[in-house]
Structures are given as C-alpha cells and as structure tokens.
Scaffold this active site. Sequence first.
Site, PDB file in Angstrom:
ATOM      1  N   TYR A  52      60.668  91.773  67.661  1.00 48.26           N
ATOM      2  CA  TYR A  52      61.698  92.303  68.552  1.00 48.26           C
ATOM      3  C   TYR A  52      62.953  92.633  67.757  1.00 48.26           C
ATOM      4  CZ  TYR A  52      64.284  87.869  68.420  1.00 48.26           C
ATOM      5  OH  TYR A  52      65.013  86.773  68.007  1.00 48.26           O
TER       6      TYR A  52
ATOM      7  N   LYS B  27      61.290  88.903  62.327  1.00 46.56           N
ATOM      8  CA  LYS B  27      61.934  88.734  63.634  1.00 46.56           C
ATOM      9  C   LYS B  27      60.844  88.696  64.709  1.00 46.56           C
ATOM     10  CE  LYS B  27      66.109  90.141  66.114  1.00 46.56           C
ATOM     11  NZ  LYS B  27      66.824  88.858  65.948  1.00 46.56           N
TER      12      LYS B  27
ATOM     13  N   GLU C 191      69.893  78.046  58.545  1.00 46.69           N
ATOM     14  CA  GLU C 191      70.614  78.882  59.513  1.00 46.69           C
ATOM     15  C   GLU C 191      70.742  78.148  60.832  1.00 46.69           C
ATOM     16  OE1 GLU C 191      68.355  82.470  60.106  1.00 46.69           O
ATOM     17  OE2 GLU C 191      66.485  81.372  60.421  1.00 46.69           O
TER      18      GLU C 191
ATOM     19  N   LEU D 290      66.246  84.314  58.789  1.00 46.85           N
ATOM     20  CA  LEU D 290      66.195  85.686  59.254  1.00 46.85           C
ATOM     21  C   LEU D 290      67.470  86.366  58.767  1.00 46.85           C
ATOM     22  CD1 LEU D 290      64.919  87.947  60.985  1.00 46.85           C
ATOM     23  CD2 LEU D 290      66.363  87.133  62.857  1.00 46.85           C
TER      24      LEU D 290
END
Length: 287
Positions: A39, A153, A185, A209
């Site tokens: 996505y 992703k 993250e 990511l």
Amino acid sequence: MIPGIEGDPRVYLNGEFTPLSQAKISVLDRGFIFGDGIYEVVPVYGRKPFRMAQHLARLERSLAAIRIPNPHTVRQWQDLVGKLIEASDAQDQLVYLQLTRGVARRDHAFPAQVVPTVFGMSSPFARPSAQARRDGVKTVSMPDERWLHCEIKSTSLLGNVLARQFAADRDVPEVVMFRDGHLSEGSSSNVWVVKDGRLLAPLKDNLILEGIRYGFIEDMAVARGIQLEMRPISRAEVDAADELMLSSATKEILPVVSLDGKPVGDGRPGPVYARLREGYDEAIARL
C-alpha cells in the site's frame, strides 16, 4: 455505517468508482487471506499531492519486492490519484492506494495468471495539531519484534498494529522501537535523533520502512546546513539525545519531548526541529 467514516465516499476498485458501502472483494483475495499486498499513502495539501513521485517510486519498489506486476504506468497512477482527490471535498487529504496479488485458490505459493486487486480511496487529512507541533509528544519504548523485511510497505501490519496498541494502552501516540540494542523506528513513523546539533538517522536497510519524509528531511538538512549521519544508533545514544523527532505522512514532523516518562533533552522541542519544521511548512506552501 463504518465507524470513523462519515457518509459514503466514492472509492476506486478494479477500474470502477463506487460508493464505499458497495465496494466488495472476494473472501479468496490474497490480501484478505494472507495480507499478500502492498500500500501507499499520499498526503494532499490544498488539493495538491505532496511528493507523489517519491510515493509512486516506493510503490514500484514494494511491488517488485513481492513480485506483483505493476498494473499501471506512472501517468495512470497520477490520473487515478487526481480522480480520488476530485472525489473528495476536503482541501487536505490522504490518498490511500492498495494492491494485492488478487483472487485465487488458497495456497501459500504464488498463483499463476492472477489479476492484481487495485483499491484506492481518499479521506480528509487532519494534520497534526498546533499544540503537538508547538509542545511535542510523549513516547514509550519497546523491543522491535516484527519481521525482517520492514523496507516493504506491506499490508501485513500485525506487528505494527500491536506496537501502536502498546502505545495506545499507555496513552501516548507512538512507540520508539529497538532491535538488538539499536534504534529502528516507530509503529508508523521514522525516528530521528539530535545530539550536539547533528541529526542522526538509522540506516536505510531492511529493518525500517524508508518513509518518504526520510529523503525529504535529508534534503532539508542539507539545505539548512544541518549535519546528517545515517548509521546504527544505540539505545544509549537515544537516551542521551538532545532532541528526538517522528516523521510520517500523517505526523509530518513532530518533536518528542518524553520517552518512557523521562524528558528528552530539556523536555521541550529543540532548535533542529524548529528549522526542519520551518522547511516542511515552506515546502507545503510552495505546492
């Protein structure tokens, strides 16, 4: 009636625009069965998409990583995003694009000759509040227990969902995760560290990511003479940081003023954040 969604907005599904309430997929869609898809989320300011070329490039990388053929050209994606923006009355929007491998008999191996499912929708974008931008946000830390391909992703977001709920259970908006003693993250954010005026960022590898804001902040740092280092960052360095920041499409860039109940630096947003925030706002104004 869908919780959190007003009205019945028009969405895109496999070549057609339809009211959201009427958009249906097969229960054998591999996105539903396996989370086998990717996505993108493109922020829109004043009805103009922000860094869309970078979002479409990452979409292409994610599709290639899991071997789903891209069903559209760049121009076709641009046209679709434009139509989704037109379908909404909001000035600021978030355009969501999702592709799955498609519908096939349930089997873990990739099916042959299957047509990808393509879905798109736009929703109003409630930008970070003036208070959050001015005063900062609180965070908590946790181990990063997700898989080892965070650079994709993917719609398989259970690890991120559990991390976000860890934060929600503690009444904070985000977590700061560590893997093997080093910063990775947040549940849906990149994390930035400032020490002695230097901006530190984790390496762009398979453990994070690479947010579209990652490259954008990199560009802003260069333009504003902020020294940037991309390297492994230890837990001790995070604990001793002068500033911490979060970045994402929805958070833009936000200062972190507390981690695990302890102040970051002097407990207030710092000067490096202020310079990057200024650059972010200037870029939006130029659209």
